[in-house]
Each structure stands twice: as structure tokens, then as C-alpha cells.
Design an enzyme around this catalytic site. Sequence first.
Site, PDB file in Angstrom:
ATOM      1  N   GLN A 122     -27.844  43.943 -33.677  1.00 33.11           N
ATOM      2  CA  GLN A 122     -26.416  43.657 -33.603  1.00 33.11           C
ATOM      3  C   GLN A 122     -25.910  43.576 -32.163  1.00 33.11           C
ATOM      4  OE1 GLN A 122     -24.838  43.027 -36.561  1.00 33.11           O
ATOM      5  NE2 GLN A 122     -26.853  43.404 -37.478  1.00 33.11           N
ATOM      6  N   SER A 127     -17.074  36.977 -28.846  1.00 30.84           N
ATOM      7  CA  SER A 127     -15.826  36.415 -28.322  1.00 30.84           C
ATOM      8  C   SER A 127     -16.028  35.074 -27.608  1.00 30.84           C
ATOM      9  CB  SER A 127     -15.113  37.373 -27.375  1.00 30.84           C
ATOM     10  OG  SER A 127     -14.039  36.738 -26.719  1.00 30.84           O
ATOM     11  N   SER A 130     -20.951  32.137 -37.336  1.00 31.83           N
ATOM     12  CA  SER A 130     -20.372  30.915 -37.907  1.00 31.83           C
ATOM     13  C   SER A 130     -20.008  29.909 -36.823  1.00 31.83           C
ATOM     14  CB  SER A 130     -19.130  31.256 -38.725  1.00 31.83           C
ATOM     15  OG  SER A 130     -18.137  31.873 -37.923  1.00 31.83           O
ATOM     16  N   TYR A 153     -20.463  30.725 -26.087  1.00 30.74           N
ATOM     17  CA  TYR A 153     -20.883  31.698 -27.105  1.00 30.74           C
ATOM     18  C   TYR A 153     -21.621  31.005 -28.243  1.00 30.74           C
ATOM     19  CZ  TYR A 153     -20.562  35.002 -30.977  1.00 30.74           C
ATOM     20  OH  TYR A 153     -20.859  35.821 -32.030  1.00 30.74           O
ATOM     21  N   VAL A 187      -8.652  39.107 -34.362  1.00 31.12           N
ATOM     22  CA  VAL A 187      -7.249  38.981 -34.745  1.00 31.12           C
ATOM     23  C   VAL A 187      -6.797  40.039 -35.756  1.00 31.12           C
ATOM     24  CG1 VAL A 187      -7.688  37.301 -36.598  1.00 31.12           C
ATOM     25  CG2 VAL A 187      -5.504  37.292 -35.406  1.00 31.12           C
ATOM     26  N   ASN A 218      -2.027  32.411 -31.755  1.00 24.70           N
ATOM     27  CA  ASN A 218      -2.346  31.262 -30.909  1.00 24.70           C
ATOM     28  C   ASN A 218      -2.381  30.015 -31.780  1.00 24.70           C
ATOM     29  OD1 ASN A 218      -2.849  32.685 -28.348  1.00 24.70           O
ATOM     30  ND2 ASN A 218      -4.564  33.582 -29.445  1.00 24.70           N
ATOM     31  N   ARG A 271      -6.026  28.355 -28.396  1.00 20.25           N
ATOM     32  CA  ARG A 271      -7.033  28.695 -27.386  1.00 20.25           C
ATOM     33  C   ARG A 271      -8.117  27.636 -27.336  1.00 20.25           C
ATOM     34  NH1 ARG A 271      -8.722  34.803 -28.866  1.00 20.25           N
ATOM     35  NH2 ARG A 271      -9.785  33.587 -30.470  1.00 20.25           N
TER      36      ARG A 271
END
Length: 336
Positions: A92, A97, A138, A161, A205, A222, A289
Site C-alpha cells: 500500500q 494525489s 482508477s 500520478y 474530498v 473544485n 483542478r
Amino acid sequence: MNLYNSKYHLQDISANTFLVTGGAGFIGSNLVQYLITHGAGHVKVLDNLSNGYYSNIEEYEGLGNFEFIKGDIRDLETCKAALAGVDYVSHQAALGSVPRSITDPITTNDVNISGFLNMLTAVKDTPSVKRMVYAASSSTYGDSKALPKVEGEEGKALSPYAVTKAVNEMYADVFSKVYGCHTIGLRYFNIFGPKQNPDNPYAAVIPIFCKSFIDGVQPVINGDGKTSRDFTFVANAVQANIKSMLFERLTGHEVFNVACGGQIDLNGVIDILKQITGKDISPIYRHERAGDVKHSLASIDKIRGAIGYECEYSFKQGLELVYEWYLSNNNQKVLS
């Protein structure tokens, strides 16, 4: 709050040793909680505490079947030492982010790709390891407009990312074919739940929204609030990890979506929080964003068919539970 009274596995794990990298983090510490609750023979946690919190696992210190190793996956020898005698690995440790990866792509690459390659190499060289399950994402679906998201139908990455997570899957697949190193990738869809820090500058969020309602302040959205996600409660992710680690009939490298197969937009999340809390708090809207995917919805047909995964907690059930957790811990320093 112990979410893990029911078992997701059939085997006796009292003689097995597990390593959870990033085990002081959000999902990792929930996995540790499950393993300790159900009598795992030995549970090791490898974490450098840069993104995890010792308080998440502090209650297990002193138990005979628990071991904390402060170390960094970017060091190969640390990975090899942590894997000594380990049967199963849940990897993990990562820097999550999208915004953080845009701000600092170098560190994201070092942890998520170089660190991941170190773990694969160490697993390959450790005969006792039967399987490694790792945190995929995802975000790998990138600019694909197709809904629901189906394994094997990916688009182009939209952030550094996302690139790192796609590379992880490629490396894992190659190691499976070249070295016979058995790994399973779990593409998480917006996991939320207890032990997720709302004060992290790159916080997700759901914890931010919960904290806003607890504090009685307007949450910030956002975009226009119509961005939608397949939000997935953490206990569902733990189920996917445990079943993937211990399901014996899996062979070779596989990648599975981990989600609920449902969809809700951010405005809908606010509406449910209003119902849960009885507070009529409206959001503040700002610019979208960079690098964010507008809509996300997973197909969970593959993981359901392969290992019998089912979404045990709906989004609303999970949101009620996590809000209760944040509320009960609001006046305590729970993440330090």
C-alpha cells in the site's frame, strides 16, 4: 470502531506472516486492523511515516504478533529485510494525489515506480512469499470516456500520478511472465473511511467535506459539483485485498477494479451530508483542478467473478460511518 468482525477469508491464517507496506497509512492501517482482529500469525508494517501516522497502529505495539519497521521502500535492502519470512504482501506504500504529482513529479516517480520496483525485486528474491497484492488506481483509465470503466479498456494518462500507476501494472505483468512473481493489482476507486486524514494538504474530498460539516464551515468544490465518482468505503477495499491475497485459484498477474459499481456527484455528497447531519451548509464553487477526471464509474464484474468480491458497504452507509468516526475523534489528536 471495528469494521472487521465478519471474515473475508476461509483459511486459518494463524501460522502466516503478512507484510503491509504503508501500514501506518489510511488503507494499510485498516488492513492491519483486519489481520490482527482475525488472528494472523505475524503482521509486519513497513512505513517511513512520511504519509502515514504512527497513531493509526500504535494500539498494536506490544502484541506478540505485530512488528513495526520504520523504513523506506526506496531502499532495496530495507525491502528485502522486511520480507524475511513473509508469506503474503499487501503493498500500500505510495504517494497518492494527482495535484501532488503535478507539483512534485520527481518524488511521486521515486516512490511509486522506483519503490514499487524495489518491492517487486525483493518479492522475487524471497522464496517464502506466495503472493503480493498492490494498490493500483482508477486513474489508469485516464482520458477514456467509456462508462463503466472495464479492465483492459484504458485511455491515456492525465497526470504524473496516473503514469506511475500504469507503469506499476506493466512492471507487475512483466515480473509475472519473466520471473513467475505472482501479483494482483487493485484499481481503487476513491476509497474513503476511518483513519483518512482530513488535514493533509492533499486530502481526499470525503474527509474534507466531513470536517467542514463538523466545523460548520462551507466546503469547497473544485468545479460545478457535477464531477462524479464511484466512492468506495474502505472496508470494501480491505475485503478485496484479503480475498486477492488468499484466493488460491488465482494464477499470474491480474488487475481488478475495486469499487461499488455506483456513481454520485459532489453535489450529491453534500446533499447526503446535509441529511446525515441536519445542517444546511452549501458549498463554495471554484475552478476545476488540472488533471482531474470528470466522471468515474467502475465495472466490478471481473473481481466479483474471480474472487467473489461484493460491495458490502454502500456509499451512504460508508459516509454515515465515517462521519460518525470523524465526529467522535474531532477533539482528539488521532493522526499524529
